[in-house]
Design an enzyme around this catalytic site. Structure first.
Site, PDB file in Angstrom:
ATOM      1  N   ASP A  97      -1.229  11.051  -4.789  1.00 45.30           N
ATOM      2  CA  ASP A  97      -1.785  12.161  -5.563  1.00 45.30           C
ATOM      3  C   ASP A  97      -2.541  13.169  -4.709  1.00 45.30           C
ATOM      4  OD1 ASP A  97      -4.039  10.325  -5.040  1.00 45.30           O
ATOM      5  OD2 ASP A  97      -5.165  11.695  -6.345  1.00 45.30           O
ATOM      6  N   GLU A 113       0.844  -1.207   0.000  1.00 41.24           N
ATOM      7  CA  GLU A 113       0.000   0.000   0.000  1.00 41.24           C
ATOM      8  C   GLU A 113       0.876   1.253   0.000  1.00 41.24           C
ATOM      9  OE1 GLU A 113      -2.424   1.602  -0.770  1.00 41.24           O
ATOM     10  OE2 GLU A 113      -4.052   1.406   0.678  1.00 41.24           O
ATOM     11  N   ASP A 114       0.326   2.368  -0.443  1.00 38.69           N
ATOM     12  CA  ASP A 114       1.091   3.615  -0.467  1.00 38.69           C
ATOM     13  C   ASP A 114       1.130   4.271   0.907  1.00 38.69           C
ATOM     14  OD1 ASP A 114      -1.615   4.263  -0.527  1.00 38.69           O
ATOM     15  OD2 ASP A 114      -1.456   5.745  -2.131  1.00 38.69           O
ATOM     16  N   ARG A 165       1.465  12.285  -8.984  1.00 37.80           N
ATOM     17  CA  ARG A 165       1.838  10.880  -8.757  1.00 37.80           C
ATOM     18  C   ARG A 165       3.246  10.582  -9.266  1.00 37.80           C
ATOM     19  NH1 ARG A 165      -2.531   7.838  -6.937  1.00 37.80           N
ATOM     20  NH2 ARG A 165      -4.570   8.372  -7.770  1.00 37.80           N
ATOM     21  N   ASP A 223      -3.721   5.738   6.525  1.00 31.36           N
ATOM     22  CA  ASP A 223      -4.152   6.994   7.114  1.00 31.36           C
ATOM     23  C   ASP A 223      -5.164   6.673   8.229  1.00 31.36           C
ATOM     24  OD1 ASP A 223      -4.393   9.816   7.170  1.00 31.36           O
ATOM     25  OD2 ASP A 223      -6.042   9.780   5.751  1.00 31.36           O
ATOM     26  N   ASN A 260      -9.057   2.633   7.541  1.00 38.66           N
ATOM     27  CA  ASN A 260     -10.322   1.996   7.138  1.00 38.66           C
ATOM     28  C   ASN A 260     -10.187   1.104   5.899  1.00 38.66           C
ATOM     29  OD1 ASN A 260     -12.189   2.933   9.143  1.00 38.66           O
ATOM     30  ND2 ASN A 260     -12.003   4.969   8.257  1.00 38.66           N
ATOM     31  N   THR A 261      -9.478   1.597   4.890  1.00 34.94           N
ATOM     32  CA  THR A 261      -9.349   0.826   3.644  1.00 34.94           C
ATOM     33  C   THR A 261      -8.678  -0.520   3.918  1.00 34.94           C
ATOM     34  OG1 THR A 261      -9.054   2.921   2.486  1.00 34.94           O
ATOM     35  CG2 THR A 261      -8.528   0.928   1.254  1.00 34.94           C
ATOM     36  N   LEU A 262      -7.539  -0.472   4.569  1.00 34.96           N
ATOM     37  CA  LEU A 262      -6.789  -1.699   4.817  1.00 34.96           C
ATOM     38  C   LEU A 262      -7.488  -2.634   5.792  1.00 34.96           C
ATOM     39  CD1 LEU A 262      -3.961  -3.024   4.121  1.00 34.96           C
ATOM     40  CD2 LEU A 262      -4.608  -0.960   2.971  1.00 34.96           C
ATOM     41  N   PHE A 312      -0.653  16.398   4.492  1.00 34.62           N
ATOM     42  CA  PHE A 312      -1.028  15.763   3.233  1.00 34.62           C
ATOM     43  C   PHE A 312       0.223  15.629   2.372  1.00 34.62           C
ATOM     44  CE2 PHE A 312      -2.983  14.873  -0.778  1.00 34.62           C
ATOM     45  CZ  PHE A 312      -4.024  14.045  -0.399  1.00 34.62           C
TER      46      PHE A 312
HETATM   47  P1  IMP Z   1      -7.352   5.205   4.806  1.00 33.27           P
HETATM   48  O1  IMP Z   1      -8.492   4.261   4.564  1.00 33.27           O
HETATM   49  O2  IMP Z   1      -7.803   6.477   5.460  1.00 33.27           O
HETATM   50  O3  IMP Z   1      -6.189   4.584   5.512  1.00 33.27           O
HETATM   51  O4  IMP Z   1      -6.962   5.688   3.379  1.00 33.27           O
HETATM   52  C1  IMP Z   1      -5.812   5.435   2.770  1.00 33.27           C
HETATM   53  C2  IMP Z   1      -5.867   5.998   1.365  1.00 33.27           C
HETATM   54  O5  IMP Z   1      -6.175   7.404   1.358  1.00 33.27           O
HETATM   55  C3  IMP Z   1      -4.503   5.870   0.783  1.00 33.27           C
HETATM   56  O6  IMP Z   1      -4.355   4.640   0.108  1.00 33.27           O
HETATM   57  C4  IMP Z   1      -4.424   7.080  -0.134  1.00 33.27           C
HETATM   58  O7  IMP Z   1      -4.952   6.742  -1.397  1.00 33.27           O
HETATM   59  C5  IMP Z   1      -5.296   8.111   0.531  1.00 33.27           C
HETATM   60  N1  IMP Z   1      -4.486   9.057   1.346  1.00 33.27           N
HETATM   61  C6  IMP Z   1      -4.451   9.167   2.688  1.00 33.27           C
HETATM   62  N2  IMP Z   1      -3.604  10.128   3.101  1.00 33.27           N
HETATM   63  C7  IMP Z   1      -3.055  10.632   1.978  1.00 33.27           C
HETATM   64  C8  IMP Z   1      -2.071  11.673   1.738  1.00 33.27           C
HETATM   65  O8  IMP Z   1      -1.501  12.310   2.623  1.00 33.27           O
HETATM   66  N3  IMP Z   1      -1.767  11.902   0.426  1.00 33.27           N
HETATM   67  C9  IMP Z   1      -2.334  11.217  -0.605  1.00 33.27           C
HETATM   68  N4  IMP Z   1      -3.250  10.241  -0.424  1.00 33.27           N
HETATM   69  C10 IMP Z   1      -3.618   9.959   0.855  1.00 33.27           C
HETATM   70 MG    MG Z   2      -4.273   4.021  -1.824  1.00 31.94          MG
END
Ligand code: IMP
Ligand code: MG
Length: 176
Positions: free
Chosen positions: A157, A97-98, A163, A101, A104-106, A150
């Site tokens: 992005d 993963e990039d 990107r 944050d 939630n996604t992971l 950010f």
């Molecule tokens: P999470 O579900 O909040 O952990 O979301 C993670 C996703 O949000 C990452 O895979 C990114 O695509 C996006 N994201 C969260 N923080 C940043 C940031 O600082 N810059 C760019 N994308 C971000």
């Molecule tokens: Mg992502």
């Protein structure tokens, strides 16, 4: 508004860190084949560099997903925009993963993939932003821990821009 980017991690620093992560992964998975999963689109630059530095045999697959955790829908909603092409049953899966944050996604993605009976499931992220975490996600490999800012570049992005920057930088918005 003008967008200014302040470099935080240079391309060299990132690549050095990726080499360290790859060596650690090589040691941890010794004797195994790793099934690397790239979470599109942000992790694609990190993913290819990491994959090239791992010396064990790997297979690769791609997935695109996003979560809604902003109050309009429950954080338990995961939208799969592109699913994996191959089954993961019995495989040693490493999700790449990039940035993590809110988590939630992971969190949701991990739950979904665990139901598919992988032999093992680990997570590798280029960046970790722990200050913003809403749900706990076990992270096995982290490139850099970043403050609550950010960040863009090296795959990440802002509104689909930046990107392809070869470094990671903090995005500042200033009145023009
Ligand atoms: P999470 O579900 O909040 O952990 O979301 C993670 C996703 O949000 C990452 O895979 C990114 O695509 C996006 N994201 C969260 N923080 C940043 C940031 O600082 N810059 C760019 N994308 C971000
Ligand atoms: Mg992502």
């Amino acid at each position: 508004m003008k967008e200014i980017i302040h470099e935080m991690y240079s391309e060299q620093q990132i690549e050095r860190r990726i080499c360290e992560l790859a060596s650690q992964i090589d040691r941890d998975y010794e004797g195994k084949r790793i099934h690397l999963i790239c979470i599109l689109r942000g992790s694609v630059f990190f993913f290819t560099e990491l994959a090239k530095k791992i010396t064990l045999p790997v297979t690769i697959d791609f997935m695109s997903a996003s979560s809604y955790g902003d109050g309009t829908e429950s954080s338990g909603t995961l939208k799969i925009k592109k699913d994996l092409d191959d089954d993961i049953e019995g495989k040693d899966v490493l999700i790449v993963e990039d940035i993590i944050d809110s988590g939630n996604t992971l969190y949701e993605l991990r739950k979904l993939l665990m139901e598919r009976k992988a032999a093992s499931l680990k997570i590798c992220t280029l960046l970790d932003k722990p200050d913003r975490r809403e749900v706990e996600v076990p992270i096995d490999y982290t490139g850099f821990v970043v403050p609550n800012e950010f960040v863009v570049g090296y795959g990440l992005d802002y509104a689909q821009k930046y990107r392809n920057l070869p470094f990671v930088g903090r995005l500042e918005m200033v009145e023009d």
